[in-house]
Design a protein around this motif. Structure first.
Motif, PDB file in Angstrom:
ATOM      1  N   LEU A 141       0.822  -1.202   0.000  1.00 41.99           N
ATOM      2  CA  LEU A 141       0.000   0.000   0.000  1.00 41.99           C
ATOM      3  C   LEU A 141       0.853   1.247   0.000  1.00 41.99           C
ATOM      4  N   LYS A 142       0.319   2.313  -0.567  1.00 46.62           N
ATOM      5  CA  LYS A 142       0.850   3.649  -0.363  1.00 46.62           C
ATOM      6  C   LYS A 142      -0.005   4.206   0.775  1.00 46.62           C
ATOM      7  N   VAL A 143       0.493   4.046   1.992  1.00 41.97           N
ATOM      8  CA  VAL A 143      -0.292   4.292   3.202  1.00 41.97           C
ATOM      9  C   VAL A 143      -0.469   5.786   3.443  1.00 41.97           C
ATOM     10  N   VAL A 144      -1.705   6.171   3.803  1.00 44.64           N
ATOM     11  CA  VAL A 144      -1.973   7.551   4.193  1.00 44.64           C
ATOM     12  C   VAL A 144      -2.398   7.646   5.658  1.00 44.64           C
ATOM     13  N   THR A 145      -2.896   6.550   6.243  1.00 43.12           N
ATOM     14  CA  THR A 145      -3.349   6.556   7.635  1.00 43.12           C
ATOM     15  C   THR A 145      -3.116   5.199   8.285  1.00 43.12           C
ATOM     16  N   PHE A 146      -2.709   5.236   9.542  1.00 46.26           N
ATOM     17  CA  PHE A 146      -2.693   4.040  10.386  1.00 46.26           C
ATOM     18  C   PHE A 146      -3.687   4.268  11.511  1.00 46.26           C
ATOM     19  N   TRP A 147      -4.453   3.240  11.792  1.00 40.67           N
ATOM     20  CA  TRP A 147      -5.416   3.273  12.888  1.00 40.67           C
ATOM     21  C   TRP A 147      -5.006   2.200  13.879  1.00 40.67           C
ATOM     22  N   VAL A 148      -4.859   2.573  15.141  1.00 39.41           N
ATOM     23  CA  VAL A 148      -4.519   1.619  16.186  1.00 39.41           C
ATOM     24  C   VAL A 148      -5.708   1.550  17.140  1.00 39.41           C
ATOM     25  N   ARG A 149      -6.225   0.348  17.322  1.00 45.56           N
ATOM     26  CA  ARG A 149      -7.345   0.152  18.250  1.00 45.56           C
ATOM     27  C   ARG A 149      -6.993  -0.962  19.210  1.00 45.56           C
ATOM     28  N   PRO A 150      -7.504  -0.887  20.435  1.00 51.35           N
ATOM     29  CA  PRO A 150      -7.196  -1.942  21.399  1.00 51.35           C
ATOM     30  C   PRO A 150      -7.822  -3.264  20.991  1.00 51.35           C
ATOM     31  N   LEU A 151      -7.139  -4.353  21.319  1.00 49.02           N
ATOM     32  CA  LEU A 151      -7.646  -5.685  21.012  1.00 49.02           C
ATOM     33  C   LEU A 151      -8.680  -6.151  22.029  1.00 49.02           C
ATOM     34  N   ASP A 152      -8.581  -5.647  23.248  1.00 41.05           N
ATOM     35  CA  ASP A 152      -9.522  -6.081  24.282  1.00 41.05           C
ATOM     36  C   ASP A 152     -10.283  -4.866  24.805  1.00 41.05           C
ATOM     37  N   GLU A 153     -10.849  -4.981  25.967  1.00 48.21           N
ATOM     38  CA  GLU A 153     -11.688  -3.926  26.543  1.00 48.21           C
ATOM     39  C   GLU A 153     -10.890  -2.758  27.123  1.00 48.21           C
ATOM     40  N   GLU A 154      -9.605  -2.972  27.385  1.00 51.82           N
ATOM     41  CA  GLU A 154      -8.783  -1.920  27.973  1.00 51.82           C
ATOM     42  C   GLU A 154      -8.474  -0.827  26.948  1.00 51.82           C
ATOM     43  N   PRO A 155      -8.713   0.441  27.285  1.00 54.97           N
ATOM     44  CA  PRO A 155      -8.368   1.512  26.349  1.00 54.97           C
ATOM     45  C   PRO A 155      -6.853   1.650  26.206  1.00 54.97           C
TER      46      PRO A 155
ATOM     47  N   GLN B 132      -5.074  11.193  19.073  1.00 57.73           N
ATOM     48  CA  GLN B 132      -5.639  10.129  19.883  1.00 57.73           C
ATOM     49  C   GLN B 132      -7.006  10.598  20.360  1.00 57.73           C
ATOM     50  N   SER B 133      -7.988   9.719  20.222  1.00 57.60           N
ATOM     51  CA  SER B 133      -9.328  10.088  20.654  1.00 57.60           C
ATOM     52  C   SER B 133      -9.329  10.312  22.165  1.00 57.60           C
ATOM     53  N   PRO B 134     -10.066  11.311  22.646  1.00 59.19           N
ATOM     54  CA  PRO B 134     -10.022  11.649  24.064  1.00 59.19           C
ATOM     55  C   PRO B 134     -10.773  10.677  24.975  1.00 59.19           C
ATOM     56  N   ARG B 135     -11.723   9.955  24.427  1.00 58.98           N
ATOM     57  CA  ARG B 135     -12.519   9.029  25.243  1.00 58.98           C
ATOM     58  C   ARG B 135     -12.148   7.589  24.938  1.00 58.98           C
ATOM     59  N   PRO B 136     -12.342   6.713  25.907  1.00 62.94           N
ATOM     60  CA  PRO B 136     -12.083   5.286  25.668  1.00 62.94           C
ATOM     61  C   PRO B 136     -12.873   4.801  24.466  1.00 62.94           C
ATOM     62  N   PRO B 137     -12.266   4.014  23.640  1.00 58.00           N
ATOM     63  CA  PRO B 137     -11.043   3.232  23.842  1.00 58.00           C
ATOM     64  C   PRO B 137      -9.755   3.948  23.434  1.00 58.00           C
ATOM     65  N   ARG B 138      -9.801   5.262  23.233  1.00 55.12           N
ATOM     66  CA  ARG B 138      -8.614   6.084  22.940  1.00 55.12           C
ATOM     67  C   ARG B 138      -7.837   5.601  21.713  1.00 55.12           C
ATOM     68  N   TYR B 139      -8.554   5.470  20.611  1.00 55.95           N
ATOM     69  CA  TYR B 139      -7.911   5.089  19.352  1.00 55.95           C
ATOM     70  C   TYR B 139      -6.761   6.040  19.041  1.00 55.95           C
ATOM     71  N   VAL B 140      -5.758   5.522  18.344  1.00 48.32           N
ATOM     72  CA  VAL B 140      -4.618   6.322  17.894  1.00 48.32           C
ATOM     73  C   VAL B 140      -4.639   6.345  16.371  1.00 48.32           C
ATOM     74  N   PHE B 141      -4.376   7.513  15.800  1.00 52.66           N
ATOM     75  CA  PHE B 141      -4.290   7.680  14.353  1.00 52.66           C
ATOM     76  C   PHE B 141      -2.957   8.334  14.020  1.00 52.66           C
ATOM     77  N   VAL B 142      -2.255   7.789  13.045  1.00 57.24           N
ATOM     78  CA  VAL B 142      -1.054   8.406  12.490  1.00 57.24           C
ATOM     79  C   VAL B 142      -1.348   8.575  11.012  1.00 57.24           C
ATOM     80  N   TYR B 143      -1.183   9.792  10.509  1.00 58.80           N
ATOM     81  CA  TYR B 143      -1.615  10.081   9.144  1.00 58.80           C
ATOM     82  C   TYR B 143      -0.675  11.073   8.470  1.00 58.80           C
TER      83      TYR B 143
END
Length: 99
Positions: A4-18, A48-59
């Motif tokens: 891919l020619k990446v423009v965004t990475f999305w990081v989300r938790p695998l479990d319930e912990e933010p 990073q989203s301010p509320r849980p689960p606090r996703y992270v985006f790098v773009y």
């Protein structure tokens, strides 16, 4: 995996912990990335989203059309190391090799 020619990475938790607060971790991660790929210096931002689960985006910022596959794979590896409790998903355009 399709390159891919990446423009965004999305990081989300695998479990319930933010995800934990990530600013310092991401700043250090981008410093490592820019050392390896200086041609992209200043081309990336994160949030990073301010509320849980606090996703992270790098773009990429608007002046960058995306990361070439080798740079995208390197950054994905850094994100996976930085967030072992998360899933890292790249988004972008398929990289078509031209002969």
């Amino acid at each position: 995996m399709t390159p891919l020619k990446v423009v965004t990475f999305w990081v989300r938790p695998l479990d319930e912990e933010p995800l934990p607060e990530a600013r310092a971790r991401l700043e250090a991660l981008l410093a490592v990335f820019y050392q390896a790929f200086p041609e992209y210096t200043g081309a990336l931002a994160f949030s990073q989203s301010p509320r849980p689960p606090r996703y992270v985006f790098v773009y990429t910022n608007p002046s960058c059309a995306g990361l070439f596959p080798s740079a995208g794979q390197f950054l994905q590896g850094l994100l996976q190391q930085a967030f072992p409790q998360g899933e890292v998903r790249p988004y972008g355009r398929v990289w078509l090799e031209t002969s």
